[in-house]
Scaffold this motif. Sequence first.
Motif, PDB file in Angstrom:
ATOM      1  N   MET A   1     -33.051 -26.571 -15.887  1.00 60.28           N
ATOM      2  CA  MET A   1     -31.683 -26.991 -15.607  1.00 60.28           C
ATOM      3  C   MET A   1     -30.852 -25.809 -15.108  1.00 60.28           C
ATOM      4  O   MET A   1     -31.285 -24.681 -15.110  1.00 60.28           O
ATOM      5  N   ASN A   2     -29.612 -26.071 -14.749  1.00 55.00           N
ATOM      6  CA  ASN A   2     -28.760 -25.095 -14.094  1.00 55.00           C
ATOM      7  C   ASN A   2     -28.025 -24.220 -15.103  1.00 55.00           C
ATOM      8  O   ASN A   2     -27.273 -24.716 -15.916  1.00 55.00           O
ATOM      9  N   ALA A   3     -28.243 -22.889 -15.028  1.00 53.40           N
ATOM     10  CA  ALA A   3     -27.533 -21.955 -15.898  1.00 53.40           C
ATOM     11  C   ALA A   3     -26.343 -21.342 -15.178  1.00 53.40           C
ATOM     12  O   ALA A   3     -25.518 -20.679 -15.794  1.00 53.40           O
ATOM     13  N   SER A   4     -26.242 -21.555 -13.876  1.00 54.39           N
ATOM     14  CA  SER A   4     -25.155 -21.020 -13.072  1.00 54.39           C
ATOM     15  C   SER A   4     -23.880 -21.841 -13.291  1.00 54.39           C
ATOM     16  O   SER A   4     -23.953 -23.032 -13.603  1.00 54.39           O
ATOM     17  N   PRO A   5     -22.697 -21.217 -13.095  1.00 53.14           N
ATOM     18  CA  PRO A   5     -21.458 -21.995 -13.210  1.00 53.14           C
ATOM     19  C   PRO A   5     -21.201 -22.882 -11.980  1.00 53.14           C
ATOM     20  O   PRO A   5     -20.256 -23.654 -11.963  1.00 53.14           O
ATOM     21  N   ARG A   6     -22.050 -22.772 -10.955  1.00 52.20           N
ATOM     22  CA  ARG A   6     -21.891 -23.562  -9.736  1.00 52.20           C
ATOM     23  C   ARG A   6     -23.169 -24.365  -9.475  1.00 52.20           C
ATOM     24  O   ARG A   6     -24.233 -24.036  -9.972  1.00 52.20           O
ATOM     25  N   TYR A   7     -23.016 -25.402  -8.675  1.00 54.91           N
ATOM     26  CA  TYR A   7     -24.186 -26.155  -8.240  1.00 54.91           C
ATOM     27  C   TYR A   7     -25.068 -25.247  -7.389  1.00 54.91           C
ATOM     28  O   TYR A   7     -24.587 -24.288  -6.777  1.00 54.91           O
ATOM     29  N   ALA A   8     -26.347 -25.584  -7.313  1.00 52.36           N
ATOM     30  CA  ALA A   8     -27.280 -24.845  -6.462  1.00 52.36           C
ATOM     31  C   ALA A   8     -26.769 -24.877  -5.020  1.00 52.36           C
ATOM     32  O   ALA A   8     -26.175 -25.878  -4.593  1.00 52.36           O
ATOM     33  N   PRO A   9     -26.980 -23.806  -4.255  1.00 54.63           N
ATOM     34  CA  PRO A   9     -26.470 -23.767  -2.873  1.00 54.63           C
ATOM     35  C   PRO A   9     -26.875 -24.976  -2.030  1.00 54.63           C
ATOM     36  O   PRO A   9     -26.059 -25.497  -1.287  1.00 54.63           O
ATOM     37  N   VAL A  10     -28.106 -25.441  -2.160  1.00 55.99           N
ATOM     38  CA  VAL A  10     -28.528 -26.591  -1.359  1.00 55.99           C
ATOM     39  C   VAL A  10     -27.721 -27.836  -1.727  1.00 55.99           C
ATOM     40  O   VAL A  10     -27.365 -28.627  -0.850  1.00 55.99           O
ATOM     41  N   LEU A  11     -27.385 -28.001  -2.988  1.00 64.43           N
ATOM     42  CA  LEU A  11     -26.583 -29.155  -3.407  1.00 64.43           C
ATOM     43  C   LEU A  11     -25.158 -29.049  -2.893  1.00 64.43           C
ATOM     44  O   LEU A  11     -24.563 -30.053  -2.485  1.00 64.43           O
ATOM     45  N   ARG A  12     -24.607 -27.851  -2.897  1.00 67.77           N
ATOM     46  CA  ARG A  12     -23.253 -27.676  -2.355  1.00 67.77           C
ATOM     47  C   ARG A  12     -23.235 -27.976  -0.859  1.00 67.77           C
ATOM     48  O   ARG A  12     -22.335 -28.675  -0.374  1.00 67.77           O
ATOM     49  N   ARG A  13     -24.231 -27.479  -0.141  1.00 69.12           N
ATOM     50  CA  ARG A  13     -24.290 -27.744   1.309  1.00 69.12           C
ATOM     51  C   ARG A  13     -24.464 -29.234   1.598  1.00 69.12           C
ATOM     52  O   ARG A  13     -23.811 -29.779   2.495  1.00 69.12           O
ATOM     53  N   LEU A  14     -25.351 -29.872   0.852  1.00 67.12           N
ATOM     54  CA  LEU A  14     -25.558 -31.308   1.060  1.00 67.12           C
ATOM     55  C   LEU A  14     -24.300 -32.110   0.730  1.00 67.12           C
ATOM     56  O   LEU A  14     -23.972 -33.077   1.434  1.00 67.12           O
ATOM     57  N   HIS A  15     -23.586 -31.717  -0.317  1.00 61.67           N
ATOM     58  CA  HIS A  15     -22.346 -32.410  -0.677  1.00 61.67           C
ATOM     59  C   HIS A  15     -21.361 -32.382   0.491  1.00 61.67           C
ATOM     60  O   HIS A  15     -20.831 -33.416   0.906  1.00 61.67           O
ATOM     61  N   TRP A  16     -21.114 -31.189   1.025  1.00 63.14           N
ATOM     62  CA  TRP A  16     -20.112 -31.052   2.088  1.00 63.14           C
ATOM     63  C   TRP A  16     -20.606 -31.627   3.411  1.00 63.14           C
ATOM     64  O   TRP A  16     -19.808 -32.202   4.172  1.00 63.14           O
ATOM     65  N   LEU A  17     -21.896 -31.529   3.696  1.00 62.99           N
ATOM     66  CA  LEU A  17     -22.442 -32.143   4.900  1.00 62.99           C
ATOM     67  C   LEU A  17     -22.293 -33.662   4.823  1.00 62.99           C
ATOM     68  O   LEU A  17     -21.854 -34.308   5.784  1.00 62.99           O
ATOM     69  N   MET A  18     -22.640 -34.231   3.674  1.00 64.10           N
ATOM     70  CA  MET A  18     -22.516 -35.683   3.523  1.00 64.10           C
ATOM     71  C   MET A  18     -21.051 -36.120   3.571  1.00 64.10           C
ATOM     72  O   MET A  18     -20.736 -37.170   4.137  1.00 64.10           O
ATOM     73  N   ALA A  19     -20.155 -35.338   3.003  1.00 65.30           N
ATOM     74  CA  ALA A  19     -18.722 -35.669   3.079  1.00 65.30           C
ATOM     75  C   ALA A  19     -18.270 -35.717   4.536  1.00 65.30           C
ATOM     76  O   ALA A  19     -17.568 -36.648   4.954  1.00 65.30           O
ATOM     77  N   LEU A  20     -18.697 -34.731   5.327  1.00 71.44           N
ATOM     78  CA  LEU A  20     -18.341 -34.698   6.747  1.00 71.44           C
ATOM     79  C   LEU A  20     -18.952 -35.889   7.487  1.00 71.44           C
ATOM     80  O   LEU A  20     -18.271 -36.552   8.281  1.00 71.44           O
ATOM     81  N   LEU A  21     -20.220 -36.174   7.218  1.00 74.98           N
ATOM     82  CA  LEU A  21     -20.870 -37.306   7.885  1.00 74.98           C
ATOM     83  C   LEU A  21     -20.181 -38.621   7.547  1.00 74.98           C
ATOM     84  O   LEU A  21     -19.983 -39.473   8.427  1.00 74.98           O
ATOM     85  N   ILE A  22     -19.814 -38.805   6.292  1.00 75.52           N
ATOM     86  CA  ILE A  22     -19.152 -40.049   5.892  1.00 75.52           C
ATOM     87  C   ILE A  22     -17.785 -40.161   6.567  1.00 75.52           C
ATOM     88  O   ILE A  22     -17.394 -41.241   7.018  1.00 75.52           O
ATOM     89  N   LEU A  23     -17.081 -39.055   6.683  1.00 77.13           N
ATOM     90  CA  LEU A  23     -15.809 -39.066   7.406  1.00 77.13           C
ATOM     91  C   LEU A  23     -16.028 -39.523   8.853  1.00 77.13           C
ATOM     92  O   LEU A  23     -15.316 -40.400   9.353  1.00 77.13           O
ATOM     93  N   VAL A  24     -17.034 -38.977   9.516  1.00 77.07           N
ATOM     94  CA  VAL A  24     -17.304 -39.346  10.910  1.00 77.07           C
ATOM     95  C   VAL A  24     -17.766 -40.801  11.004  1.00 77.07           C
ATOM     96  O   VAL A  24     -17.389 -41.517  11.937  1.00 77.07           O
ATOM     97  N   VAL A  25     -18.562 -41.264  10.037  1.00 79.92           N
ATOM     98  CA  VAL A  25     -19.000 -42.666  10.016  1.00 79.92           C
ATOM     99  C   VAL A  25     -17.782 -43.585   9.950  1.00 79.92           C
ATOM    100  O   VAL A  25     -17.694 -44.573  10.695  1.00 79.92           O
ATOM    101  N   TYR A  26     -16.847 -43.265   9.065  1.00 77.88           N
ATOM    102  CA  TYR A  26     -15.634 -44.083   8.947  1.00 77.88           C
ATOM    103  C   TYR A  26     -14.781 -43.996  10.213  1.00 77.88           C
ATOM    104  O   TYR A  26     -14.271 -45.017  10.695  1.00 77.88           O
ATOM    105  N   VAL A  27     -14.616 -42.807  10.763  1.00 82.84           N
ATOM    106  CA  VAL A  27     -13.818 -42.662  11.988  1.00 82.84           C
ATOM    107  C   VAL A  27     -14.450 -43.476  13.115  1.00 82.84           C
ATOM    108  O   VAL A  27     -13.752 -44.183  13.848  1.00 82.84           O
ATOM    109  N   ALA A  28     -15.772 -43.387  13.249  1.00 82.94           N
ATOM    110  CA  ALA A  28     -16.448 -44.107  14.335  1.00 82.94           C
ATOM    111  C   ALA A  28     -16.211 -45.611  14.243  1.00 82.94           C
ATOM    112  O   ALA A  28     -15.913 -46.256  15.255  1.00 82.94           O
ATOM    113  N   ILE A  29     -16.320 -46.169  13.050  1.00 81.39           N
ATOM    114  CA  ILE A  29     -16.162 -47.626  12.940  1.00 81.39           C
ATOM    115  C   ILE A  29     -14.696 -48.036  13.071  1.00 81.39           C
ATOM    116  O   ILE A  29     -14.375 -49.067  13.663  1.00 81.39           O
ATOM    117  N   GLU A  30     -13.795 -47.214  12.555  1.00 78.04           N
ATOM    118  CA  GLU A  30     -12.370 -47.562  12.621  1.00 78.04           C
ATOM    119  C   GLU A  30     -11.802 -47.385  14.034  1.00 78.04           C
ATOM    120  O   GLU A  30     -10.872 -48.087  14.410  1.00 78.04           O
TER     121      GLU A  30
END
Length: 177
Positions: A1-30
């Motif tokens: 398990m995670n002993a660091s005070p932050r999420y693993a770097p890959v999880l942080r990158r995936l979080h922000w990448l997915m947030a950006l993709l979801i924003l673009v998905v919503y913009v595209a449909i709207e």
Amino acid sequence: MNASPRYAPVLRRLHWLMALLILVVYVAIEQRGLFERGSTARFAMMQSHFWLGLTVFFLVGWRLAFRMRHGAPPVTPALPAWQAGFSKLGHVALYAFFLIMPVLGLATAWTDGKILYLPFTDIALPAPIAPDKELAHQLEDLHGTIGEIFYWVIGLHVLAAVYHHLVRRDDTLRRML
């Protein structure tokens, strides 16, 4: 398990990448309505919505695998039980959304008889579902309703992060930065 005070770097990158993709998905449909039906620009908006939505679907599998491997860092100071419960519920809802919405979108397109091309090619994906206009309409309505509901869920997720950072002053947000 995670002993660091932050999420693993890959999880942080995936979080922000997915947030950006979801924003673009919503913009595209709207914003598709800005373009005339049958136009190349509208087709591009719809294809962007579709393929970026499927990208989110595939990334969430990767993200869940990394999350299971690396775990989540604890919130400091610890959350009251009721807040931890709402946090888990919210995250389950988000992950369910990331998995269900692309499947509904794909099923909607196939039952509507839409031809789905691999991006930047003339290669069409075969539809494993026979066209059924009535089912397509029902799936499209469900897809749209869940999409509208998730404006609120995503908004609550963002507000919770701001609340934790500015009001509660814990490290919830910093764990993902």
